[in-house]
Design a protein around this motif. Structure first.
Motif, PDB file in Angstrom:
ATOM      1  N   GLY A  54      38.086  45.018  43.566  1.00 25.09           N
ATOM      2  CA  GLY A  54      36.750  45.565  43.784  1.00 25.09           C
ATOM      3  C   GLY A  54      36.404  45.638  45.259  1.00 25.09           C
ATOM      4  N   ARG A  55      36.737  44.581  45.977  1.00 25.86           N
ATOM      5  CA  ARG A  55      36.467  44.580  47.422  1.00 25.86           C
ATOM      6  C   ARG A  55      37.380  45.567  48.142  1.00 25.86           C
ATOM      7  NH1 ARG A  55      35.822  38.546  46.968  1.00 25.86           N
ATOM      8  NH2 ARG A  55      33.572  38.309  46.766  1.00 25.86           N
ATOM      9  N   ALA A  56      38.628  45.686  47.687  1.00 26.61           N
ATOM     10  CA  ALA A  56      39.566  46.606  48.330  1.00 26.61           C
ATOM     11  C   ALA A  56      39.148  48.058  48.134  1.00 26.61           C
ATOM     12  CB  ALA A  56      40.972  46.392  47.782  1.00 26.61           C
ATOM     13  N   ARG A  57      38.497  48.343  47.035  1.00 28.46           N
ATOM     14  CA  ARG A  57      38.086  49.721  46.751  1.00 28.46           C
ATOM     15  C   ARG A  57      36.599  49.957  46.992  1.00 28.46           C
ATOM     16  NH1 ARG A  57      41.678  51.385  41.523  1.00 28.46           N
ATOM     17  NH2 ARG A  57      43.643  50.786  42.466  1.00 28.46           N
ATOM     18  N   ASP A  58      35.950  49.042  47.649  1.00 30.72           N
ATOM     19  CA  ASP A  58      34.535  49.142  48.011  1.00 30.72           C
ATOM     20  C   ASP A  58      33.605  49.238  46.808  1.00 30.72           C
ATOM     21  OD1 ASP A  58      35.069  48.955  50.725  1.00 30.72           O
ATOM     22  OD2 ASP A  58      35.362  51.119  50.910  1.00 30.72           O
ATOM     23  N   HIS A  59      33.951  48.532  45.726  1.00 27.88           N
ATOM     24  CA  HIS A  59      33.030  48.413  44.602  1.00 27.88           C
ATOM     25  C   HIS A  59      32.090  47.252  44.883  1.00 27.88           C
ATOM     26  CE1 HIS A  59      35.110  51.260  42.085  1.00 27.88           C
ATOM     27  NE2 HIS A  59      36.247  50.593  42.180  1.00 27.88           N
ATOM     28  N   SER A  60      30.899  47.347  44.315  1.00 30.40           N
ATOM     29  CA  SER A  60      29.977  46.236  44.488  1.00 30.40           C
ATOM     30  C   SER A  60      30.410  45.075  43.607  1.00 30.40           C
ATOM     31  CB  SER A  60      28.553  46.669  44.118  1.00 30.40           C
ATOM     32  OG  SER A  60      28.451  46.886  42.731  1.00 30.40           O
ATOM     33  N   GLU A  61      29.878  43.914  43.894  1.00 29.91           N
ATOM     34  CA  GLU A  61      30.222  42.721  43.118  1.00 29.91           C
ATOM     35  C   GLU A  61      29.755  42.866  41.671  1.00 29.91           C
ATOM     36  OE1 GLU A  61      29.739  37.867  43.499  1.00 29.91           O
ATOM     37  OE2 GLU A  61      28.749  39.178  44.925  1.00 29.91           O
ATOM     38  N   GLU A  63      29.563  45.680  39.912  1.00 29.27           N
ATOM     39  CA  GLU A  63      30.508  46.545  39.195  1.00 29.27           C
ATOM     40  C   GLU A  63      31.769  45.781  38.813  1.00 29.27           C
ATOM     41  OE1 GLU A  63      30.992  49.623  42.066  1.00 29.27           O
ATOM     42  OE2 GLU A  63      29.439  50.878  41.173  1.00 29.27           O
TER      43      GLU A  63
END
Length: 125
Positions: A54-61, A63
């Motif tokens: 999620g962090r690598a793909r810029d998703h929010s926590e 999501e």
């Protein structure tokens, strides 16, 4: 996005509850302490994986927590759905025989679990 109605802390509570449901499903279906203890690894690895990607793909926590919770609930649903077949496999193994779950049943369970996960994720996101 329906998920905005809950805070990040509340989604963490949902994720912990989903982990507890998964552990309960494993314990209910296998009735084996070793399987239950081994199933503790799945939520830990899943949380690390989902939050990391999620962090690598810029998703929010939020999501990432939704995806984690839905995936664990889907796995719990699959395990509970396959419980009768698991009992047959265990009984046949104790008798020294083998039992294979019919392919149509495996495919049906797979389709239903994936459909459940997709619908819930789309409703939340």
């Amino acid at each position: 996005m329906q998920a905005e109605s809950l805070t990040t802390g509340q989604w963490w509570i949902v994720a912990v509850a989903a982990s507890a449901v998964f552990l309960a499903a494993v314990h209910y279906c296998f009735r084996n302490r070793r399987a239950t203890v081994c199933s503790l690894i799945a939520p830990a690895i899943g949380a690390a994986t989902v939050l990391g990607f999620g962090r690598a793909r810029d998703h929010s926590e939020v999501e990432a927590l939704i995806i984690f919770s839905v995936s664990l609930l889907s796995l719990a649903l699959l395990i509970v759905a396959m419980r009768p077949d698991m009992e047959r496999i265990r009984a046949k193994a104790l008798a020294g025989e083998t039992y294979e779950i019919p392919k149509w049943k495996i495919n049906l369970y797979g389709v239903l679990v994936v459909a459940f996960a997709v619908v819930v994720v789309f409703l939340l996101l």
